[in-house]
Design an enzyme around this catalytic site. Structure first.
Site, PDB file in Angstrom:
ATOM      1  N   THR A 180       7.115   4.070   3.769  1.00 58.07           N
ATOM      2  CA  THR A 180       7.107   4.361   2.348  1.00 58.07           C
ATOM      3  C   THR A 180       5.730   3.938   1.884  1.00 58.07           C
ATOM      4  O   THR A 180       4.996   3.340   2.655  1.00 58.07           O
ATOM      5  CB  THR A 180       8.263   3.558   1.693  1.00 58.07           C
ATOM      6  OG1 THR A 180       9.136   4.429   1.033  1.00 58.07           O
ATOM      7  CG2 THR A 180       7.835   2.496   0.760  1.00 58.07           C
ATOM      8  N   ASP A 211      15.765   2.430  -2.834  1.00 56.93           N
ATOM      9  CA  ASP A 211      15.440   1.291  -3.708  1.00 56.93           C
ATOM     10  C   ASP A 211      14.159   1.517  -4.513  1.00 56.93           C
ATOM     11  O   ASP A 211      13.921   0.848  -5.516  1.00 56.93           O
ATOM     12  CB  ASP A 211      15.231   0.028  -2.860  1.00 56.93           C
ATOM     13  CG  ASP A 211      14.070   0.235  -1.893  1.00 56.93           C
ATOM     14  OD1 ASP A 211      14.237   1.012  -0.928  1.00 56.93           O
ATOM     15  OD2 ASP A 211      12.982  -0.314  -2.129  1.00 56.93           O
ATOM     16  N   THR A 229       9.217  -2.277   0.777  1.00 61.19           N
ATOM     17  CA  THR A 229       9.467  -1.211   1.747  1.00 61.19           C
ATOM     18  C   THR A 229      10.389  -1.742   2.845  1.00 61.19           C
ATOM     19  O   THR A 229      10.410  -2.941   3.105  1.00 61.19           O
ATOM     20  CB  THR A 229       8.148  -0.686   2.353  1.00 61.19           C
ATOM     21  OG1 THR A 229       8.460   0.289   3.354  1.00 61.19           O
ATOM     22  CG2 THR A 229       7.304  -1.792   2.973  1.00 61.19           C
TER      23      THR A 229
HETATM   24  N1  ASP Z   1      12.841   1.650   1.143  1.00 58.72           N
HETATM   25  C1  ASP Z   1      12.901   3.049   1.475  1.00 58.72           C
HETATM   26  C2  ASP Z   1      14.322   3.505   1.394  1.00 58.72           C
HETATM   27  O1  ASP Z   1      15.210   2.825   1.843  1.00 58.72           O
HETATM   28  C3  ASP Z   1      12.388   3.355   2.822  1.00 58.72           C
HETATM   29  C4  ASP Z   1      11.159   2.643   3.209  1.00 58.72           C
HETATM   30  O2  ASP Z   1      10.664   1.789   2.527  1.00 58.72           O
HETATM   31  O3  ASP Z   1      10.655   2.947   4.269  1.00 58.72           O
HETATM   32  O4  ASP Z   1      14.566   4.583   0.929  1.00 58.72           O
END
Ligand code: ASP
Length: 320
Positions: A180, A211, A229
Site C-alpha cells: 500500500t 483500513d 500498512t
Molecule cells: N492495509 C491494506 C488493506 O488491508 C493493505 C496494505 O496495507 O497492504 O487493505
C-alpha cells in the site's frame, strides 16, 4: 510566519521478505526519488496537504506499489481502490472506499476535504468521479493480472497478494504479503498532513473495506500524523493510527507511543507497519512484519528502512 524545517516520510507497503537483492535496490531508488520530490515541494513553502497529495499521486503512478496503477486484483478479478487523507491542522479526515477505474484515488479524497459528506464508497465514489469528469483509467498491470491468474490456478489458497508484484520465475513467498502507499509531511509552517492509498489486500471478497480510508489506517492532528500498512483487519483491531496519535496527544513521546503500541501489537500477533511525524519534526516508524518499505527526508539526510531485519522494530530519526 514561523519557519519550520520540513520533513517527509513515505511508505510503499509492509510484508514478508522481498527475496531478490535487485528488487530491494530498485524499490529503494523509487522510494527515495519520490521522498526527495515531496521534500522539495515542501521546501518551496507548499502546504502539508498539497505535498501529501503529490507524494500519493507519484506512488499511485509507480506500478511497483499496490495503489493506483499496479493495484492488486480482488478475488473476482476486479481492482477496487481506497484512499484516506487527513489534514492535521484542521483535524479533518476524508476518504474514498472501493473506487474503480480512476488513476489517482487520492484526488477524490482531496476533493472531499472541504465537503460536508467526506467519505464516499463505491456508488458514491463512481458518481463523484463522473461529476468531476475524471477520465476512466485502467490500473491493471500485466504482473498483477498474472499474479491473479496464478492465484486462481491455485484455487486462491493465498490470503493476499504480494507486497510488490512478482513475475512467475521469481520466488514467491507462500505467505501472505501486502503493499500500500502512504505519505506523511510536516510543512514549513509546522502543519502536518497524511495520506494513504491502497488496492486492498488483494484476492479479497468484493465489498471488503480496507483500513486505509478509516482513522485506523490514516490519522493526524496538530501534534502527530500516521499512515499504516499491512493486514487491514489487524490495523483496525488495534485502531493503530488513531491510537498512536492519541498517545502523543496525551503526552507520550512519539518514540514511547510507537514502542508501547508495537509491543501490544506483538502480544496480539499483528502483522503491519506504520510511519509517522510529530510536530517537533521527529520521524518515526514501526513494524511487526518482516519488511517495511519506507523512505524519509529530514532536510539533512535521505534514509530508508529497507535493511531492517524481521521482528518487531520501532525507530525515530530526529536530526533537528
Ligand atoms: N492495509 C491494506 C488493506 O488491508 C493493505 C496494505 O496495507 O497492504 O487493505
Amino acid at each position: 510566519m514561523t519557519h519550520v524545517q520540513p520533513k517527509v516520510i513515505i511508505h510503499g507497503g509492509a510484508g514478508s521478505s522481498l527475496g531478490h537483492q535487485e528488487k530491494i535496490i530498485t524499490l529503494r531508488e523509487e522510494l527515495r526519488t519520490i521522498a526527495e520530490k515531496v521534500y522539495h515541494k515542501a521546501e518551496t513553502g507548499a502546504g502539508a496537504r498539497d505535498c501529501v497529495v503529490l507524494g500519493c499521486r507519484l506512488l499511485e503512478d509507480a506500478p511497483s506499489f499496490n495503489a493506483g496503477t499496479g493495484s492488486v486484483l480482488q478475488s473476482d478479478g476486479q481492482v477496487r481502490m481506497s484512499a484516506g487523507l487527513m489534514d492535521g491542522s484542521h483535524q479533518r479526515f476524508s476518504g474514498i472506499i472501493n473506487v474503480s477505474r480512476v488513476q489517482h484515488p487520492i484526488d477524490l479524497a482531496d476533493y472531499l476535504q472541504p465537503a460536508c459528506d467526506r467519505i464516499l464508497s463505491d456508488l458514491g465514489a463512481a458518481e463523484l468521479a463522473r461529476e468531476l469528469n475524471i477520465p476512466p483509467f485502467d490500473p491493471v498491470t500485466d504482473l498483477r493480472l498474472q499474479e491473479w491468474l496464478r492465484a486462481r490456478a491455485n484455487h486462491f489458497q493465498r490470503e493476499a497478494a504480494g507486497v510488490v508484484a512478482e513475475a512467475e520465475d521469481e520466488p514467491v513467498d507462500a505467505e501472505a504479503r501486502r503493499g500500500t502507499i502512504g505519505v506523511v509531511v510536516l510543512d514549513a509552517a509546522g502543519q502536518l498532513a497524511v495520506g494513504t492509498s491502497t488496492g486492498g489486500k488483494g484476492l479479497e471478497r468484493p465489498g471488503r473495506v480496507s483500513d486505509s480510508a478509516t482513522p485506523a489506517g490514516t490519522y493526524a492532528n496538530a501534534l502527530a500524523a500516521v499512515s499504516c500498512t499491512g493486514i487491514g483487519e489487524h490495523i483496525i483491531d488495534e485502531c493503530l493510527a488513531a491510537r498512536l496519535v492519541v498517545r502523543v496527544s496525551d503526552g507520550l513521546s512519539i518514540a514511547a507511543a510507537f514502542e508501547k503500541s508495537f509491543a501490544e501489537a506483538t502480544e496480539n500477533g499483528r502483522d503491519f507497519g506504520a510511519i509517522a511525524l510529530s510536530h517537533r519534526g521527529e520521524i518515526a516508524w514501526g513494524k511487526t512484519s518482516d519488511v517495511l518499505l519506507a523512505a524519509y527526508h529530514t532536510g539533512k539526510t535521505l534514509g530508508d528502512t529497507l535493511d531492517l531485519g524481521p521482528g518487531t522494530l520501532t525507530g525515530v530519526v530526529d536530526d533537528g
